[in-house]
Design an enzyme around this catalytic site. Structure first.
Site, mmCIF file in Angstrom:
data_model
loop_
_atom_site.group_PDB
_atom_site.id
_atom_site.type_symbol
_atom_site.label_atom_id
_atom_site.label_comp_id
_atom_site.label_asym_id
_atom_site.label_seq_id
_atom_site.Cartn_x
_atom_site.Cartn_y
_atom_site.Cartn_z
ATOM 1 N N LEU A 33 0.808 -1.222 0.000
ATOM 2 C CA LEU A 33 0.000 0.000 0.000
ATOM 3 C C LEU A 33 0.844 1.276 0.000
ATOM 4 C CD1 LEU A 33 -2.946 -1.010 2.378
ATOM 5 C CD2 LEU A 33 -2.811 -1.181 -0.113
ATOM 6 N N PHE A 72 3.003 -7.065 -10.236
ATOM 7 C CA PHE A 72 2.952 -5.652 -10.614
ATOM 8 C C PHE A 72 3.693 -4.758 -9.631
ATOM 9 C CE2 PHE A 72 -0.953 -7.582 -12.252
ATOM 10 C CZ PHE A 72 -0.937 -7.171 -13.563
ATOM 11 N N ALA A 73 4.107 -5.303 -8.487
ATOM 12 C CA ALA A 73 4.659 -4.475 -7.406
ATOM 13 C C ALA A 73 6.047 -3.977 -7.774
ATOM 14 C CB ALA A 73 4.701 -5.280 -6.115
ATOM 15 N N THR A 116 8.227 -3.518 -19.245
ATOM 16 C CA THR A 116 8.037 -2.179 -19.796
ATOM 17 C C THR A 116 8.864 -1.964 -21.057
ATOM 18 O OG1 THR A 116 8.485 0.174 -19.348
ATOM 19 C CG2 THR A 116 9.833 -1.405 -18.191
ATOM 20 N N TYR A 140 15.504 2.658 -13.511
ATOM 21 C CA TYR A 140 14.210 1.975 -13.562
ATOM 22 C C TYR A 140 14.193 0.942 -14.684
ATOM 23 C CZ TYR A 140 9.414 1.136 -15.034
ATOM 24 O OH TYR A 140 8.262 0.532 -15.452
ATOM 25 N N LYS A 144 14.015 -3.408 -14.516
ATOM 26 C CA LYS A 144 13.053 -4.262 -15.212
ATOM 27 C C LYS A 144 13.764 -5.263 -16.121
ATOM 28 C CE LYS A 144 8.914 -2.725 -13.919
ATOM 29 N NZ LYS A 144 7.820 -3.576 -13.439
ATOM 30 N N LEU A 189 0.745 11.736 -18.678
ATOM 31 C CA LEU A 189 0.254 12.911 -19.397
ATOM 32 C C LEU A 189 -1.263 13.083 -19.284
ATOM 33 C CD1 LEU A 189 0.731 15.297 -21.301
ATOM 34 C CD2 LEU A 189 0.546 13.698 -23.224
ATOM 35 N N ARG A 280 13.100 17.398 -22.447
ATOM 36 C CA ARG A 280 13.657 16.739 -21.273
ATOM 37 C C ARG A 280 14.709 15.728 -21.717
ATOM 38 N NH1 ARG A 280 8.252 14.729 -18.223
ATOM 39 N NH2 ARG A 280 8.121 13.661 -20.226
ATOM 40 N N ASP A 283 14.099 11.768 -23.400
ATOM 41 C CA ASP A 283 12.793 11.545 -24.029
ATOM 42 C C ASP A 283 12.979 11.207 -25.510
ATOM 43 O OD1 ASP A 283 11.025 11.786 -21.962
ATOM 44 O OD2 ASP A 283 10.511 13.878 -22.344
#
Length: 327
Positions: A33, A72-73, A116, A140, A144, A189, A280, A283
């Protein structure tokens, strides 16, 4: 199937939990949580626990005779992963290794891992196929990819079957408006633009207007959260112990930042104030999936390919819940 869904109180996880239950699966949610919401899932089916607590994971699996896992955590803020990579490697990598070792200890033979498109890094071709080189540009993305590598090694050595759907820009909300996106902080977005329509923000920033795209702004593949749920359902039912499935989850159709803003204006009837700024770092101009692999492996294709339709579902949720699950 008796399925443990880690992170099942979060955005994508909660939509998957609801679909799994509607299809007759026996579902338990395991969530600390930190970013999930108790209100997004059945409290009678919620186990509050952390992936860094392997004995607690094993207890949950044994108590409920778990047969499969949906995972998914994860922490998923790219910028934060750059400033605090230790947090990301500990949660995303160490936590997942704890989960996999708990599966081994409890004889659980298959997992669907929420991966991802960030594992690809800056694309060399668009649309992006599954065999595109994986060169992530953030901690990140590296976490993954590290988990994907671990899954393959655990499959080869221990026979754990896995599916690793790599999805693009998760978006939208349940079509009945009952659950949706509620992040703090919010970085996606569509909800940020809708916050302008709700009067919660003064404007939306456009980072870069000189990209080599038709209108100069970045293009992304917005995949509806309910399509993500149907793909995960197909994956958990398809994959078997010892097997591997690696697919992209996207529509195959991109929308630019300006196109998303226009869709939000059309859906809400509100004028969205924009402020243009510089690009940025990191990107890519365009990220769009080649979804053929998911069709071949899972018999799945996205049903919600209109950005305006996706925005409409998000607007219904945000308008009814302007403060998210808090009200």
């Amino acid at each position: 199937m008796k399925i443990l869904v880690t992170g099942g109180a979060g955005y994508v996880g909660s939509h998957c939990v609801r679909l799994l239950k509607s299809k007759g699966h026996d579902v338990w949610v395991y969530d600390n949580l930190l970013y999930g919401h108790r209100e997004a899932t059945d409290p009678a089916r919620l186990i509050v626990g952390d992936l860094l607590d392997q004995p607690a994971i094993e207890k949950a699996m044994r108590d409920h005779a778990i047969e499969a896992v949906m995972h998914f955590a994860a922490l998923c803020y790219v910028g934060e992963s750059v400033t605090d990579p230790a947090k990301y490697y500990r949660n995303n990598v160490v936590g997942t290794l704890n989960l996999l070792d708990a599966m081994r200890a409890c004889g659980v033979g298959k997992i669907v891992f929420s991966s991802t498109c960030a594992t690809y890094g800056v694309p060399q071709q668009v649309p992006i196929p599954e065999d595109h080189p994986q060169n992530p540009i953030s901690p990140y993305g590296f976490t993954k990819l590290a988990v994907e590598k671990a899954l393959e090694d655990y499959r080869a050595a221990y026979g754990i079957g896995y599916a690793a759907p790599r999805y693009f820009n998760a978006s939208g909300a349940s079509l009945d408006g009952s659950i949706g996106e509620d992040h703090d902080p919010e970085t996606h977005l569509i909800p940020l633009v809708l916050d302008v329509a709700l009067g919660k923000r003064d404007h939306i920033s456009i980072f870069g207007t000189d990209y080599p795209t038709p209108d100069g702004t970045c293009i992304r593949d917005y995949i509806h959260v309910e399509d993500l749920a149907t793909a995960h359902l197909a994956a958990i039912e398809k994959v078997q112990p010892g097997e591997a499935i690696r697919v992209n989850l996207g529509t195959g159709v991109g929308a630019s930042v300006r196109q998303v803003i226009t869709a939000c204006e059309e859906v809400t009837g509100k004028k969205i104030k924009t402020v243009e700024g510089p690009r940025r770092a990191g990107d890519p101009p365009e990220l769009v999936a080649n979804p053929q692999g998911a069709l071949d492996a899972l018999g799945w294709r996205a049903q919600h390919t209109s950005v305006k339709e996706t925005v409409a579902s998000a607007w219904a949720w945000h308008k009814a819940h302007p403060n998210g699950y808090a009200g």
